[in-house]
Write a protein that holds these residues in place. Structure first.
Motif, PDB file in Angstrom:
ATOM      1  N   ALA A   1       0.746  -1.695  -0.056  1.00  0.00           N
ATOM      2  CA  ALA A   1       0.081  -0.030  -0.050  1.00  0.00           C
ATOM      3  C   ALA A   1       0.649   1.664   0.496  1.00  0.00           C
ATOM      4  N   VAL A   2       1.972   1.126   0.128  1.00  0.00           N
ATOM      5  CA  VAL A   2       2.451   2.785   0.563  1.00  0.00           C
ATOM      6  C   VAL A   2       3.774   2.681  -0.943  1.00  0.00           C
TER       7      VAL A   2
ATOM      8  N   ASN B   1       3.387   5.894  -2.825  1.00  0.00           N
ATOM      9  CA  ASN B   1       4.281   6.868  -3.205  1.00  0.00           C
ATOM     10  C   ASN B   1       4.812   6.699  -4.731  1.00  0.00           C
ATOM     11  N   ALA B   2       4.570   5.525  -5.672  1.00  0.00           N
ATOM     12  CA  ALA B   2       4.042   5.966  -7.157  1.00  0.00           C
ATOM     13  C   ALA B   2       2.480   6.651  -7.056  1.00  0.00           C
ATOM     14  N   LEU B   3       1.708   7.011  -7.089  1.00  0.00           N
ATOM     15  CA  LEU B   3       1.146   7.860  -6.800  1.00  0.00           C
ATOM     16  C   LEU B   3       1.189   9.831  -6.515  1.00  0.00           C
TER      17      LEU B   3
ATOM     18  N   ILE C   1      14.022   6.687  -9.791  1.00  0.00           N
ATOM     19  CA  ILE C   1      13.355   6.734  -8.546  1.00  0.00           C
ATOM     20  C   ILE C   1      12.848   5.684  -7.992  1.00  0.00           C
ATOM     21  N   SER C   2      13.018   4.926  -7.026  1.00  0.00           N
ATOM     22  CA  SER C   2      12.097   4.192  -6.297  1.00  0.00           C
ATOM     23  C   SER C   2      10.638   4.358  -5.535  1.00  0.00           C
ATOM     24  N   PRO C   3       9.467   3.740  -5.449  1.00  0.00           N
ATOM     25  CA  PRO C   3       8.204   4.472  -4.701  1.00  0.00           C
ATOM     26  C   PRO C   3       8.315   3.665  -3.679  1.00  0.00           C
ATOM     27  N   TYR C   4       9.345   2.710  -3.559  1.00  0.00           N
ATOM     28  CA  TYR C   4       9.713   2.420  -1.779  1.00  0.00           C
ATOM     29  C   TYR C   4      10.281   3.236  -0.927  1.00  0.00           C
ATOM     30  N   LEU C   5       9.826   3.959  -0.622  1.00  0.00           N
ATOM     31  CA  LEU C   5      10.624   5.182   0.688  1.00  0.00           C
ATOM     32  C   LEU C   5       9.897   5.002   1.638  1.00  0.00           C
TER      33      LEU C   5
ATOM     34  N   HIS D   1       8.850   8.047   5.945  1.00  0.00           N
ATOM     35  CA  HIS D   1       7.565   8.372   6.903  1.00  0.00           C
ATOM     36  C   HIS D   1       6.767   7.274   7.842  1.00  0.00           C
ATOM     37  N   ILE D   2       7.176   6.004   7.418  1.00  0.00           N
ATOM     38  CA  ILE D   2       6.343   4.824   8.086  1.00  0.00           C
ATOM     39  C   ILE D   2       7.084   4.356   8.829  1.00  0.00           C
TER      40      ILE D   2
END
Length: 97
Positions: free
Chosen positions: A15-16, A20-22, A46-50, A53-54
């Motif tokens: 979900a994260v 992040n991709a959105l 760019i990776s959406p696995y940031l 903030h989680i």
């Protein structure tokens, strides 16, 4: 119980990554509207696995927020053909054997 926690953790991770991709897509759209030129090569890094903030093992309760998400817009006006062409020319591809 551990199995459920692991499955929930995987669900939260997915979900994260999706969220992040959105967010990344929305920022790219805004930059394009402002006239920035977006290089597909840069987007490829760019990776959406940031996860800064989680709270990966924290507790989340979102139903009280009452926030309705906007409709998802899958259109992103970036030409990725040059990356695809590069991939086809990569070692072992695009050459006759």
């Amino acid at each position: 119980m551990q199995e459920k926690a692991m499955k929930f953790n995987a669900l939260l991770t997915n979900a994260v990554i999706f969220h992040n991709a959105l967010d990344i897509a929305e920022i790219v759209r805004q930059l394009l509207q402002e006239g920035w030129e977006i290089d597909p090569e840069d987007l490829a890094h760019i990776s959406p696995y940031l996860t800064e903030h989680i709270k990966r093992f924290g507790e989340y309760s979102t139903h009280e927020l009452g926030i309705q998400p906007d409709a998802y817009d899958p259109k992103l006006d970036v030409d990725f053909t040059q990356l695809r062409d590069q991939d086809l020319r990569a070692e072992g591809f695009g050459t006759a054997a």
